[in-house]
Write an enzyme that holds these catalytic residues in place. Structure first.
Site, short mmCIF file in Angstrom:
data_model
loop_
_atom_site.label_atom_id
_atom_site.label_comp_id
_atom_site.label_asym_id
_atom_site.label_seq_id
_atom_site.Cartn_x
_atom_site.Cartn_y
_atom_site.Cartn_z
N GLU A 266 -11.15 17.24 1.02
CA GLU A 266 -11.52 15.65 0.79
C GLU A 266 -12.89 15.51 1.03
OE1 GLU A 266 -8.24 12.61 0.97
OE2 GLU A 266 -8.59 13.15 3.04
N SER B 50 -11.19 9.30 -3.59
CA SER B 50 -11.27 8.22 -4.81
C SER B 50 -10.84 8.67 -6.01
CB SER B 50 -12.92 7.76 -5.23
OG SER B 50 -13.55 7.31 -4.06
N LYS C 184 -2.84 5.03 5.14
CA LYS C 184 -3.99 4.85 6.35
C LYS C 184 -3.48 3.86 7.17
CE LYS C 184 -7.58 6.94 3.26
NZ LYS C 184 -8.92 7.09 3.15
N HIS D 118 -7.53 14.65 9.07
CA HIS D 118 -8.38 13.72 8.01
C HIS D 118 -9.67 13.24 8.69
CE1 HIS D 118 -9.11 10.22 5.77
NE2 HIS D 118 -8.46 10.65 4.72
N GLY E 275 -5.81 7.67 -1.40
CA GLY E 275 -6.12 6.41 -0.42
C GLY E 275 -5.57 5.21 -0.98
N GLY E 276 -6.71 4.75 -1.57
CA GLY E 276 -6.61 3.24 -2.14
C GLY E 276 -5.72 3.18 -3.21
N ASN F 44 -1.57 8.54 0.77
CA ASN F 44 -1.98 8.28 2.48
C ASN F 44 -2.17 6.83 2.66
OD1 ASN F 44 -3.02 8.14 4.87
ND2 ASN F 44 -4.91 9.25 4.68
N GLY G 166 -12.92 6.63 -0.46
CA GLY G 166 -13.12 5.09 -0.52
C GLY G 166 -14.53 4.40 -0.85
N GLU H 81 -11.46 10.75 8.58
CA GLU H 81 -11.30 9.52 9.48
C GLU H 81 -11.23 9.69 11.07
OE1 GLU H 81 -9.01 7.17 6.76
OE2 GLU H 81 -10.57 7.07 5.17
#
Ligand code: 13P
Length: 261
Positions: free
Chosen positions: A168, A214, A11, A93, A235-236, A9, A174, A95
């Site tokens: 999640e 993470s 983002k 999600h 993500g990251g 993802n 993150g 967020e």
């Protein structure tokens, strides 16, 4: 047998100029047998990513869709607009729950739109830190999933055959903190129990449950070694080809072990 799925993802990262080269690098770095690979870029970079991964087996997903089929919703994107562009779409999600105040019922409505458009839904759920600390994480996540699934059921066409759930924990996103494999597996089992309540035990067994929060090449094994967890929403690390290479290699090992067991 459920597939092993790794999903990046992206983002609100990448541009139309750099998304294609990055996707090509990730496709190459993750070229292993036996797993499903999905990249979810921002809407504006979907076509660049699709062009870059053509012929690699990597699938492309969106990060969101609107709950209404069409109309006066400035700046929004409908499921029909995504039809033919993506095969997957993330919904719910944390967020978006946080920033756009998305409810479980809205997430259910979005799922209905995706099913109509033939796009596979990847539905996110997860508890806040306070809920985990108060011992209510499982109840919170079960309530989220139940409300979304009941919204889908109320539309009358049953639950989607291609549903994927991404668990999640919000406090792990993150932050560099992850759930333990055991806690994530406990949650995956609880999620499947809820799915079984709404859609039956056989259906629940067929739904892949991913872990997100993470995930890195180093931490992924802890999750995929749990039989009830079927992959990751990343993500990251999903923006880093070397990280994705490590995750894919571990995923391929797990997929091979599951196929042989
Ligand atoms: P991180 O992997 O950066 O924690 O993000 C997880 C996530 O929210 C994926 O959807």
């Amino acid at each position: 047998m459920r597939p092993v799925i790794i999903t990046a993802n992206w983002k609100m990262n990448t541009t139309p100029a750099d998304a294609g080269p990055l996707a090509a690098d990730i496709a190459k770095a993750t070229d292993v047998a036996g797993i499903t690979r999905i990249i979810c870029p921002p809407y504006t970079n979907i076509s660049a990513v699709s062009d870059a991964v053509e012929g690699t087996g990597v699938l492309v997903g969106a990060q969101n869709v609107h709950a209404e089929p069409k109309g006066a919703y400035t700046g929004e994107v409908s499921a029909d607009m995504l039809k033919g562009l993506v095969s997957w779409c993330i919904i719910g999600h944390s967020e978006r729950r946080r920033d756009q105040f998305e409810s479980d019922e809205l997430v259910g409505q979005k799922t209905i739109r995706l099913v109509e458009a033939g796009i596979s839904p990847m539905m996110c759920c997860g508890e806040q830190l306070e809920e985990r600390e108060a011992g209510s994480a499982v109840a919170t996540v079960q309530a989220q999933v139940k409300a979304s699934l009941e919204t889908i059921m109320a539309a009358g066409n049953g639950l989607p055959a291609d549903l994927v759930i991404a668990y999640e924990p919000v406090w792990a996103i993150g932050t560099g903190k992850t759930a333990t494999g055991a806690d994530a597996a406990e949650m995956a089992d609880a999620i499947r129990a809820t799915i079984a309540d709404v859609g039956g035990a056989d259906y629940a067994e067929s739904v892949p449950v991913l872990y997100g929060g993470s995930v890195t090449a180093d931490s992924f094994a802890e999750f995929i070694n749990e039989p009830s967890i079927d992959g990751a929403l990343i993500g990251g690390a999903g923006l880093k080809p070397d990280q994705m290479a490590g995750i894919a290699a571990t995923a391929a090992e797990a997929a091979a072990a599951r196929a042989n067991s």
